[in-house]
Design a protein around this motif. Structure first.
Motif, PDB file in Angstrom:
ATOM      1  N   ALA A 155      -7.928  13.094 -10.342  1.00 48.54           N
ATOM      2  CA  ALA A 155      -7.178  12.172 -11.201  1.00 48.54           C
ATOM      3  C   ALA A 155      -6.669  12.885 -12.448  1.00 48.54           C
ATOM      4  O   ALA A 155      -5.534  12.642 -12.904  1.00 48.54           O
ATOM      5  CB  ALA A 155      -8.049  10.982 -11.587  1.00 48.54           C
ATOM      6  N   TYR A 329      -8.290   5.234 -15.515  1.00 50.99           N
ATOM      7  CA  TYR A 329      -9.209   5.291 -14.372  1.00 50.99           C
ATOM      8  C   TYR A 329     -10.143   4.082 -14.353  1.00 50.99           C
ATOM      9  O   TYR A 329     -10.514   3.592 -13.291  1.00 50.99           O
ATOM     10  CB  TYR A 329     -10.022   6.583 -14.476  1.00 50.99           C
ATOM     11  CG  TYR A 329     -10.579   7.104 -13.173  1.00 50.99           C
ATOM     12  CD1 TYR A 329      -9.739   7.523 -12.144  1.00 50.99           C
ATOM     13  CD2 TYR A 329     -11.960   7.213 -12.976  1.00 50.99           C
ATOM     14  CE1 TYR A 329     -10.251   8.025 -10.960  1.00 50.99           C
ATOM     15  CE2 TYR A 329     -12.478   7.714 -11.801  1.00 50.99           C
ATOM     16  CZ  TYR A 329     -11.623   8.120 -10.795  1.00 50.99           C
ATOM     17  OH  TYR A 329     -12.127   8.617  -9.612  1.00 50.99           O
ATOM     18  N   TRP A 338     -11.883   3.813 -10.652  1.00 49.87           N
ATOM     19  CA  TRP A 338     -13.312   4.105 -10.839  1.00 49.87           C
ATOM     20  C   TRP A 338     -14.150   3.323  -9.832  1.00 49.87           C
ATOM     21  O   TRP A 338     -15.030   3.896  -9.167  1.00 49.87           O
ATOM     22  CB  TRP A 338     -13.732   3.746 -12.269  1.00 49.87           C
ATOM     23  CG  TRP A 338     -15.095   4.245 -12.671  1.00 49.87           C
ATOM     24  CD1 TRP A 338     -15.377   5.348 -13.416  1.00 49.87           C
ATOM     25  CD2 TRP A 338     -16.367   3.637 -12.358  1.00 49.87           C
ATOM     26  NE1 TRP A 338     -16.739   5.486 -13.569  1.00 49.87           N
ATOM     27  CE2 TRP A 338     -17.361   4.454 -12.939  1.00 49.87           C
ATOM     28  CE3 TRP A 338     -16.754   2.507 -11.645  1.00 49.87           C
ATOM     29  CZ2 TRP A 338     -18.730   4.149 -12.834  1.00 49.87           C
ATOM     30  CZ3 TRP A 338     -18.107   2.216 -11.523  1.00 49.87           C
ATOM     31  CH2 TRP A 338     -19.085   3.030 -12.115  1.00 49.87           C
TER      32      TRP A 338
END
Length: 364
Positions: A155, A329, A338
């Protein structure tokens, strides 16, 4: 499910059952401990792991080729052992600075460090390749790196470089996480690294991306009951440079310390009968208990700790950029990236996690 560590001369696609250096010279306790090595492909694969980490070698993992078919992560069908629900626990060892997990406020402004990474075209990430469900060589994915920490690295690379595969992964032992950053061998370390005041003297951290706690891992049937007087006279293993080392230095309960370069080496020693128990983060230990049905977590978590992405202390622009990545995230609640990564990698072994820790920021 087997985990494999590679020698420097082997690629991740090498033979997982080939013994590493010194694998033939087992200690006397190996015959007894080998009976507990079910599901690991024998002692030789794990001895290779010890050989790599004991040497303290910084390994570059060859994964330059993009993987367009990667769905983000793969659920592993291996049997799991559920970790006990974490109880409220005090900090330990006691931190001396206020809110160590508070970090710089997020920003997308490019500074010198981010500009250098963009110019290089690659993000150099220090990771683990032996921590099941965090950072490990997933045999179901042809030996590619996979795990919760690896998803986060991807990410960060996607945000900075526009490509989640624009990463050079370097496997580093626990004890080398800080030196690797200080010496410029890596840009970031994403390796279940606890934020604390002592480490903040040497490196910078992002906001927290996971909460864990120290716990004891022991063989089933062991007289060890947790982090208490049952440790007296027992050989207890921990990784050099870990928070477990600091905790046991402050209160050992009469245990005999056994220090290794990398946390996975403790599990190998436990399986060989060379130590009686392990102290480590319960998030890591739960994954190890899921791999080996002969061990279990005992007692309750006795610390409260937060994992962060570690960076060079002077790379303030990168810290702010990573904190912006983490904001995105975490966003979306149950639909956040997440939570998606947690559901694939960690929910089976850490089922009571409701979400990521709330970020804390400091002025400046």
């Amino acid at each position: 499910m087997r985990i494999r560590a590679e020698r420097a001369s082997e690629s991740p696609a090498g033979d997982p059952d080939r013994a590493g250096p010194g694998a033939a010279a087992r200690p006397a306790g190996a015959r007894r401990g080998a009976r507990r090595l079910r599901g690991w492909g024998g002692v030789s694969a794990m001895a290779a792991a010890c050989a790599v980490t004991a040497a303290g070698v910084l390994l570059t993992l060859t994964q330059a080729a993009p993987d367009p078919g990667r769905p983000g992560a793969v659920r592993d069908p291996a049997s799991v052992v559920v970790a006990p629900k974490a109880a409220a626990a005090p900090w330990g060892p006691t931190d001396t600075c206020p809110s160590p997990e508070a970090s710089l406020r997020p920003s997308t402004v490019d500074g010198a460090t981010v500009a250098r990474i963009k110019s290089a075209g690659k993000l150099v990430a220090g990771v683990d390749q032996n921590s099941f469900r965090w950072g490990y060589l997933n045999q179901a994915r042809d030996g590619r790196l996979d795990g919760f920490d690896i998803d986060l690295v991807r990410a960060i690379a996607k945000d900075i470089l526009g490509d989640p595969d624009a990463v050079i992964y370097r496997a580093i032992p626990t004890s080398q996480r800080i030196p690797a950053l200080q010496e410029g061998r890596v840009d970031i370390v994403v390796r279940t690294m606890t934020i604390n005041c002592k480490r903040l003297e040497d490196v910078a951290f992002s906001t927290a991306y996971f909460e864990a706690g120290q716990q004891v891992l022991a063989p089933k049937g062991s007289p060890i009951t947790g982090y208490d007087t049952s440790l007296k006279g027992r050989r207890i293993c921990f990784a050099a440079g870990s928070t477990a080392e600091a905790t046991l230095s402050a209160q050992s309960y009469g245990s005999v310390p056994v220090t290794v370069p990398n946390q996975l080496d403790c599990l190998v020693r436990l399986q060989l009968g060379e130590v009686d128990g392990i102290v480590t983060d319960n998030a890591l230990a739960a994954g190890q208990a899921a791999q080996d049905p002969s061990v279990r977590l005992v007692g309750s978590p006795f610390t409260r700790e937060f994992y962060g992405v570690a960076m060079n202390k002077g790379a303030t622009d990168l810290v702010r950029r990573v904190n912006k990545v983490l904001e995105d995230y975490r966003a979306g609640g149950a639909a956040s990236p997440w939570m998606a990564s947690y559901g694939v990698h960690l929910k089976a072994v850490l089922p009571d996690v409701s979400g990521p820790p709330e970020p804390k920021y400091r002025d400046g």
